[in-house]
Motif scaffolding. Structure first.
Motif, PDB file in Angstrom:
ATOM      1  N   SER A 260       0.820  -1.212   0.000  1.00 26.78           N
ATOM      2  CA  SER A 260       0.000   0.000   0.000  1.00 26.78           C
ATOM      3  C   SER A 260       0.853   1.262   0.000  1.00 26.78           C
ATOM      4  CB  SER A 260      -0.929   0.015   1.222  1.00 26.78           C
ATOM      5  OG  SER A 260      -1.760  -1.130   1.239  1.00 26.78           O
ATOM      6  N   THR A 261       0.330   2.304  -0.635  1.00 26.68           N
ATOM      7  CA  THR A 261       0.971   3.618  -0.656  1.00 26.68           C
ATOM      8  C   THR A 261      -0.080   4.675  -0.371  1.00 26.68           C
ATOM      9  OG1 THR A 261       2.598   2.892  -2.300  1.00 26.68           O
ATOM     10  CG2 THR A 261       2.313   5.261  -2.021  1.00 26.68           C
ATOM     11  N   VAL A 262       0.270   5.627   0.502  1.00 27.47           N
ATOM     12  CA  VAL A 262      -0.633   6.724   0.855  1.00 27.47           C
ATOM     13  C   VAL A 262       0.070   8.044   0.563  1.00 27.47           C
ATOM     14  CG1 VAL A 262      -1.835   7.897   2.737  1.00 27.47           C
ATOM     15  CG2 VAL A 262      -1.819   5.393   2.636  1.00 27.47           C
ATOM     16  N   ILE A 263      -0.644   8.980  -0.054  1.00 30.33           N
ATOM     17  CA  ILE A 263      -0.124  10.322  -0.311  1.00 30.33           C
ATOM     18  C   ILE A 263      -1.059  11.335   0.352  1.00 30.33           C
ATOM     19  CG2 ILE A 263       0.414  12.060  -2.057  1.00 30.33           C
ATOM     20  CD1 ILE A 263       1.039   9.833  -3.993  1.00 30.33           C
ATOM     21  N   ILE A 264      -0.475  12.209   1.164  1.00 29.40           N
ATOM     22  CA  ILE A 264      -1.222  13.281   1.818  1.00 29.40           C
ATOM     23  C   ILE A 264      -0.626  14.608   1.378  1.00 29.40           C
ATOM     24  CG2 ILE A 264      -1.879  14.331   4.018  1.00 29.40           C
ATOM     25  CD1 ILE A 264      -1.707  11.569   5.281  1.00 29.40           C
ATOM     26  N   ARG A 265      -1.486  15.515   0.936  1.00 27.80           N
ATOM     27  CA  ARG A 265      -1.049  16.849   0.521  1.00 27.80           C
ATOM     28  C   ARG A 265      -1.657  17.907   1.433  1.00 27.80           C
ATOM     29  NH1 ARG A 265       0.605  17.468  -5.105  1.00 27.80           N
ATOM     30  NH2 ARG A 265       0.578  15.451  -6.192  1.00 27.80           N
ATOM     31  N   GLN A 266      -0.898  18.966   1.641  1.00 26.02           N
ATOM     32  CA  GLN A 266      -1.404  20.141   2.340  1.00 26.02           C
ATOM     33  C   GLN A 266      -1.591  21.238   1.299  1.00 26.02           C
ATOM     34  OE1 GLN A 266       1.303  22.042   5.100  1.00 26.02           O
ATOM     35  NE2 GLN A 266      -0.380  22.635   6.447  1.00 26.02           N
ATOM     36  N   VAL A 267      -2.837  21.599   1.053  1.00 21.17           N
ATOM     37  CA  VAL A 267      -3.155  22.611   0.051  1.00 21.17           C
ATOM     38  C   VAL A 267      -3.899  23.751   0.744  1.00 21.17           C
ATOM     39  CG1 VAL A 267      -4.260  23.090  -2.156  1.00 21.17           C
ATOM     40  CG2 VAL A 267      -3.342  20.807  -1.701  1.00 21.17           C
ATOM     41  N   GLY A 268      -3.235  24.883   0.878  1.00 26.39           N
ATOM     42  CA  GLY A 268      -3.857  25.996   1.600  1.00 26.39           C
ATOM     43  C   GLY A 268      -4.137  25.612   3.038  1.00 26.39           C
ATOM     44  N   ARG A 269      -5.386  25.750   3.458  1.00 28.25           N
ATOM     45  CA  ARG A 269      -5.758  25.463   4.847  1.00 28.25           C
ATOM     46  C   ARG A 269      -6.254  24.036   5.054  1.00 28.25           C
ATOM     47  NH1 ARG A 269     -10.250  29.190   6.565  1.00 28.25           N
ATOM     48  NH2 ARG A 269     -11.061  28.676   4.480  1.00 28.25           N
ATOM     49  N   TYR A 270      -6.211  23.208   4.000  1.00 29.43           N
ATOM     50  CA  TYR A 270      -6.829  21.888   4.102  1.00 29.43           C
ATOM     51  C   TYR A 270      -5.915  20.792   3.548  1.00 29.43           C
ATOM     52  CZ  TYR A 270     -10.751  24.951   4.968  1.00 29.43           C
ATOM     53  OH  TYR A 270     -11.550  25.938   5.495  1.00 29.43           O
ATOM     54  N   LEU A 271      -6.374  19.542   3.686  1.00 26.51           N
ATOM     55  CA  LEU A 271      -5.581  18.368   3.307  1.00 26.51           C
ATOM     56  C   LEU A 271      -6.307  17.559   2.242  1.00 26.51           C
ATOM     57  CD1 LEU A 271      -4.699  17.170   6.945  1.00 26.51           C
ATOM     58  CD2 LEU A 271      -3.214  18.499   5.425  1.00 26.51           C
ATOM     59  N   THR A 272      -5.533  16.804   1.473  1.00 27.23           N
ATOM     60  CA  THR A 272      -6.086  15.828   0.535  1.00 27.23           C
ATOM     61  C   THR A 272      -5.497  14.469   0.850  1.00 27.23           C
ATOM     62  OG1 THR A 272      -4.384  16.014  -1.203  1.00 27.23           O
ATOM     63  CG2 THR A 272      -6.193  17.632  -1.230  1.00 27.23           C
ATOM     64  N   PHE A 273      -6.198  13.414   0.439  1.00 28.09           N
ATOM     65  CA  PHE A 273      -5.792  12.038   0.748  1.00 28.09           C
ATOM     66  C   PHE A 273      -5.908  11.189  -0.503  1.00 28.09           C
ATOM     67  CE2 PHE A 273      -7.260   7.713   1.607  1.00 28.09           C
ATOM     68  CZ  PHE A 273      -6.271   7.223   2.451  1.00 28.09           C
ATOM     69  N   ALA A 274      -4.930  10.323  -0.720  1.00 29.67           N
ATOM     70  CA  ALA A 274      -4.979   9.355  -1.819  1.00 29.67           C
ATOM     71  C   ALA A 274      -4.296   8.078  -1.359  1.00 29.67           C
ATOM     72  CB  ALA A 274      -4.304   9.898  -3.072  1.00 29.67           C
ATOM     73  N   ALA A 275      -4.841   6.927  -1.743  1.00 33.62           N
ATOM     74  CA  ALA A 275      -4.282   5.641  -1.323  1.00 33.62           C
ATOM     75  C   ALA A 275      -4.390   4.622  -2.444  1.00 33.62           C
ATOM     76  CB  ALA A 275      -4.986   5.121  -0.074  1.00 33.62           C
ATOM     77  N   ARG A 276      -3.412   3.749  -2.495  1.00 32.18           N
ATOM     78  CA  ARG A 276      -3.392   2.598  -3.405  1.00 32.18           C
ATOM     79  C   ARG A 276      -3.241   1.354  -2.545  1.00 32.18           C
ATOM     80  NH1 ARG A 276       0.853  -0.265  -6.125  1.00 32.18           N
ATOM     81  NH2 ARG A 276       0.295  -0.958  -8.234  1.00 32.18           N
ATOM     82  N   VAL A 277      -4.242   0.468  -2.594  1.00 35.40           N
ATOM     83  CA  VAL A 277      -4.314  -0.673  -1.677  1.00 35.40           C
ATOM     84  C   VAL A 277      -4.669  -1.929  -2.475  1.00 35.40           C
ATOM     85  CG1 VAL A 277      -5.501  -1.603   0.357  1.00 35.40           C
ATOM     86  CG2 VAL A 277      -5.054   0.847   0.197  1.00 35.40           C
ATOM     87  N   PRO A 278      -4.053  -3.078  -2.174  1.00 34.72           N
ATOM     88  CA  PRO A 278      -4.451  -4.327  -2.856  1.00 34.72           C
ATOM     89  C   PRO A 278      -5.908  -4.672  -2.562  1.00 34.72           C
ATOM     90  CG  PRO A 278      -2.351  -4.598  -1.722  1.00 34.72           C
ATOM     91  CD  PRO A 278      -2.921  -3.296  -1.266  1.00 34.72           C
ATOM     92  N   GLU A 279      -6.593  -5.164  -3.566  1.00 35.68           N
ATOM     93  CA  GLU A 279      -8.006  -5.481  -3.391  1.00 35.68           C
ATOM     94  C   GLU A 279      -8.241  -6.575  -2.353  1.00 35.68           C
ATOM     95  OE1 GLU A 279      -9.691  -6.401  -7.174  1.00 35.68           O
ATOM     96  OE2 GLU A 279      -9.705  -4.315  -7.859  1.00 35.68           O
ATOM     97  N   ASP A 280      -7.276  -7.481  -2.194  1.00 29.35           N
ATOM     98  CA  ASP A 280      -7.529  -8.607  -1.298  1.00 29.35           C
ATOM     99  C   ASP A 280      -7.385  -8.264   0.183  1.00 29.35           C
ATOM    100  OD1 ASP A 280      -4.813  -8.391  -1.103  1.00 29.35           O
ATOM    101  OD2 ASP A 280      -4.340 -10.392  -1.831  1.00 29.35           O
ATOM    102  N   ILE A 281      -7.044  -7.015   0.533  1.00 32.29           N
ATOM    103  CA  ILE A 281      -6.999  -6.639   1.951  1.00 32.29           C
ATOM    104  C   ILE A 281      -8.066  -5.586   2.280  1.00 32.29           C
ATOM    105  CG2 ILE A 281      -4.520  -7.095   1.971  1.00 32.29           C
ATOM    106  CD1 ILE A 281      -4.113  -4.060   2.374  1.00 32.29           C
ATOM    107  N   LEU A 282      -9.009  -5.376   1.381  1.00 36.06           N
ATOM    108  CA  LEU A 282      -9.997  -4.317   1.580  1.00 36.06           C
ATOM    109  C   LEU A 282     -11.100  -4.689   2.558  1.00 36.06           C
ATOM    110  CD1 LEU A 282     -10.515  -2.916  -2.033  1.00 36.06           C
ATOM    111  CD2 LEU A 282      -9.009  -2.087  -0.222  1.00 36.06           C
ATOM    112  N   GLY A 283     -11.237  -5.951   2.890  1.00 35.89           N
ATOM    113  CA  GLY A 283     -12.300  -6.367   3.785  1.00 35.89           C
ATOM    114  C   GLY A 283     -12.152  -5.746   5.162  1.00 35.89           C
ATOM    115  N   PRO A 284     -13.249  -5.624   5.912  1.00 39.61           N
ATOM    116  CA  PRO A 284     -13.198  -5.016   7.245  1.00 39.61           C
ATOM    117  C   PRO A 284     -12.447  -5.892   8.231  1.00 39.61           C
ATOM    118  CG  PRO A 284     -15.367  -5.970   6.850  1.00 39.61           C
ATOM    119  CD  PRO A 284     -14.610  -6.059   5.548  1.00 39.61           C
TER     120      PRO A 284
END
Length: 419
Positions: A260-284
């Motif tokens: 998995s890879t996660v990217i967090i950006r700080q843009v102005g006063r707020y944040l953005t989130f992006a993630a790449r995750v294998p489908e076989d670990i998505l279960g709760p």
């Protein structure tokens, strides 16, 4: 030809380089790697990374990018020297690298290639701590992103605009938990944006201890909350790590042990989130709820519904302290950053109209760039709006449907929220 066949990459160089006969290469690739202290030689990983970085080779990339990839290949083999002592494939690679440095007039001093695919395995990680090594190359990945006011792209490639004020879980499985906190963008405004993101990388025996990362609008740290920058266990410390980005407003966290890879950006006063995750670990996870925005989307009562109203009949309230955009000026500003009228473009226009904050256009652009970096194959799933796609540099046209839809969404957004 196997992954350790050096001439395969060289053959892409328009046939100018010639390697040993095919039979000799096959014989080398079939040899069993030697093991030192129970750890096998993994020269094939170095070979595979080199081939991936140099194929296909072109005239434009041979002199600069190729030399960077070759230096990275040489560095990888040097790190393998102790584990691969006596391995014929390894020694063949070392010999061939020396030849390639001379043939391409590459210096052994200089930067190494940094274009590793997000989530790719580090050659020095054990197979236990490398998701790709455990799963092979048949793994399927999913992408989730949250940005702006806020717009959600789920693992199922559904695109939603939601209210979701307060704390909400994005991901909650047995390996990773992510929670975001959204706050109103202005006094009396129904528009919200992300002000805090908390990630919990759960303990993975033999690879990583539990680590917590927290980003806020005031702080985008380059370390976990305990001050470390990796998973902590000596043998698999590289399986979880935080990477520093040049601009200082972006953090990338790589968790190789769960692919998995996660990217967090700080843009102005707020944040953005992006993630790449294998489908076989998505279960709760065992103790999680079904409320995972990345997996199931926003609850129905938190989604903005479509309201078909005429622009002439809709008064559009805006935060008084912000610039008042019209559809035309918002469209023009978004066109400076986004090439076509896809969902990211429409989100940009929507956010400028609802918030009056130009930083939201940068957030939409960053979200699209993160999706390109983490999951480029999903670009084809972004249909243009009814107005049609416009190339960069041309003035895009908001479709008639979008022109009617946006004012209605704005009216709905600023209605009192019934909790």
């Amino acid at each position: 030809m196997g992954p350790g066949s050096l001439p395969r990459a060289a053959a892409a160089d328009r046939g100018r380089l010639r390697g040993p006969p095919l039979a000799a290469l096959l014989a080398l690739c079939c040899l069993r790697p030697w093991a030192v202290n129970g750890q096998p030689c993994r020269i094939q990983r170095c070979n595979a990374d080199y081939v991936a970085a140099t194929s296909p080779a072109t005239e434009e990339t041979l002199h600069t990018d190729y030399c960077m990839a070759l230096r990275a290949y040489s560095l990888c083999t040097r790190k393998m020297a102790r584990l691969c002592r006596g391995d014929l494939v390894y020694h063949s690679a070392v010999f061939r690298i020396k030849e390639l440095f001379g043939q391409h007039n590459c210096s052994s001093d200089g930067p190494t290639s940094s274009s590793r695919v997000p989530g790719a395995a580090d050659p020095l990680l054990s197979d236990l701590c490398s998701y790709r090594a455990r799963s092979g190359f048949q793994a399927r990945f999913a992408h989730c992103g949250l940005f702006g006011d806020p717009h959600l792209r789920t693992f199922k490639d559904e695109f939603q605009t939601c209210k979701v004020e307060g704390a909400w879980p994005l991901i909650d499985n047995q390996y990773l938990s992510v929670q975001v906190t959204n706050v109103p963008v202005g006094l009396g405004s129904g528009a919200t944006a992300t002000s805090k993101i908390t990630l919990i990388f759960k303990s993975f025996p033999g690879c990583s201890e539990q680590r917590v990362y927290q980003a806020t609008t005031e702080d985008l740290p380059l370390a976990f909350t305990d001050g470390t920058r990796n998973g902590g266990l000596q043998e698999g410390s590289g399986s979880l790590r935080i990477l520093e980005k040049p601009d200082g407003r972006q953090v990338e966290i790589q968790a190789h042990h769960i692919g998995s890879t996660v990217i967090i950006r700080q843009v102005g006063r707020y944040l953005t989130f992006a993630a790449r995750v294998p489908e076989d670990i998505l279960g709760p996870s065992e103790h999680s709820t079904d409320l995972q925005l990345c997996l199931h989307g926003c609850p129905q009562n938190e989604r903005l519904q479509e309201h078909w109203l005429s622009p002439a009949n809709s008064g559009l309230p805006r935060p008084s302290s912000r610039k008042a955009y019209t559809v035309e000026t918002a469209t023009e500003e978004c066109n400076h950053l986004l090439p076509v009228e896809d969902m990211y473009f429409q989100s940009c226009v929507f956010d400028l109209l609802t918030t009056g904050d130009p930083d939201f256009s940068v957030a939409a652009y960053g979200a699209l760039e993160d999706m390109k970096a983490l999951h480029p194959g999903r670009l084809q799933l972004l249909p243009p709006t009814s107005g049609g796609a416009s190339p960069r540099g041309g003035r895009p046209r908001l479709g008639r449907t979008a022109a009617l839809l946006l004012p209605g969404l704005l009216v709905f957004l600023f209605l009192p929220i019934q909790r």
